[in-house]
Design an enzyme around this catalytic site. Structure first.
Site, PDB file in Angstrom:
ATOM      1  CG  ASP A 135     -22.594  47.694  23.603  1.00  0.00           C
ATOM      2  OD1 ASP A 135     -21.554  47.348  24.194  1.00  0.00           O
ATOM      3  OD2 ASP A 135     -22.964  47.199  22.512  1.00  0.00           O
ATOM      4  CG  ASP A 192     -18.060  46.003  18.071  1.00  0.00           C
ATOM      5  OD1 ASP A 192     -18.653  46.310  17.017  1.00  0.00           O
ATOM      6  OD2 ASP A 192     -16.982  45.389  18.085  1.00  0.00           O
ATOM      7  CE  LYS A 243     -21.326  46.674  28.435  1.00  0.00           C
ATOM      8  NZ  LYS A 243     -21.736  47.492  27.257  1.00  0.00           N
ATOM      9  CG  ASP A 285     -25.071  44.772  20.191  1.00  0.00           C
ATOM     10  OD1 ASP A 285     -24.460  45.284  21.161  1.00  0.00           O
ATOM     11  OD2 ASP A 285     -24.573  43.901  19.462  1.00  0.00           O
TER      12      ASP A 285
END
Ligand SMILES: [Mg+2]
Length: 265
Positions: A8, A10, A185, A210
């Protein structure tokens, strides 16, 4: 054991323009080890070239071919499902328009002459307005498939939140009375393309992110291994509450990326 990684962006590698500690080191470690990886982002607004340039700006080495965006995955889905013709009504930004063109489609806007379109594809569009809603709803009610690049309804922005593609989708879904086909996702659609691109078995691939609801849920549903980093949406203070609320439990919880690297050797 072989390892591959779906990463991922950000909250995992950077916050906006700010690098996250250990992210650049982690990417160097991956390259040294020769582990295959892919930057996988739900952000539909940027092209892979822009994503790579942004990573480089935050100190992380990246190439456009190492990026898979939800816009690219949406176009792969159109190709796979044999869209009727080349014209696609898009509600989105440069990343989506470019992905459609690169995929051989003709991206058209709400001003396009009335005619059939193969599909309606929607991502984040910071210039969204009533005319676009009207056009999307007309085509979807007329039978065109409705494809949503990513379901995120809120995005972190300057310490606050801004509405994401999922919030625009709520208005289109409401008026068209048609739920979208979700690509990003945690959808199995982007995960399937990402796993195929790495060329490893899902059990050899770590999904790292995250966000329990998107990164970790998507990875787990795809049969991948999962590592949550506490550097973004999830952090040390809220991770227990988030796991209880979402019912999603990652295989590993790491305070930073190099903790994962060190545990794998
Ligand atoms: Mg994230």
């Amino acid at each position: 054991m072989r390892h591959g990684f779906l990463l991922d962006l950000d909250g995992t590698l950077y916050h906006g323009d700010r690098p996250i500690p250990y992210a650049a080191e982690f990417i160097r470690w991956l390259r040294e080890k020769g582990y295959p990886f892919l930057y996988v982002t739900n952000n539909s607004s940027r092209t892979p070239e822009q994503v790579a340039a942004h990573l480089i700006k935050t100190g992380i080495e990246a190439k456009p071919e190492e990026v898979l965006t939800s816009s690219q995955a949406a176009v792969m889905y159109l190709q796979e499902t044999g869209a009727r013709n080349g014209r696609v009504l898009y509600i989105g930004e440069e990343g989506l328009r470019t992905a459609l063109k690169d995929g051989g489609f003709e991206p058209v806007t709400e001003d396009a002459p009335v005619g059939t379109v193969a599909a309606v594809v929607q991502g984040i569009d910071r210039a969204f307005h009533y005319g676009k809603l009207l056009a999307a709803v007309r085509y979807i009610r007329g039978g065109a498939p409705y494809i949503l690049t990513n379901p995120d309804h809120l995005l972190p922005w300057n310490g606050g939140l801004m509405p994401g593609a999922g919030s625009i989708a709520a208005s289109i879904e409401r008026a068209s009375e048609t739920p979208p086909i979700v690509i990003g996702k945690p959808s199995p659609i982007i995960m399937r393309y990402a796993v195929a691109k790495l060329g490893l078995a899902p059990g050899e691939i770590w999904t790292v992110g995250d966000n329990l609801n998107t990164d970790i849920r998507g990875g787990a549903d795809a049969g991948c291994r999962t590592a949550l980093v506490l550097t973004g949406l999830a952090n040390a203070a809220n991770v227990d509450e988030q796991m209880a609320r979402t019912g999603v439990r990652p295989e590993r919880i790491c305070t930073h990326l190099m903790e994962l690297a060190e545990s794998l050797g």
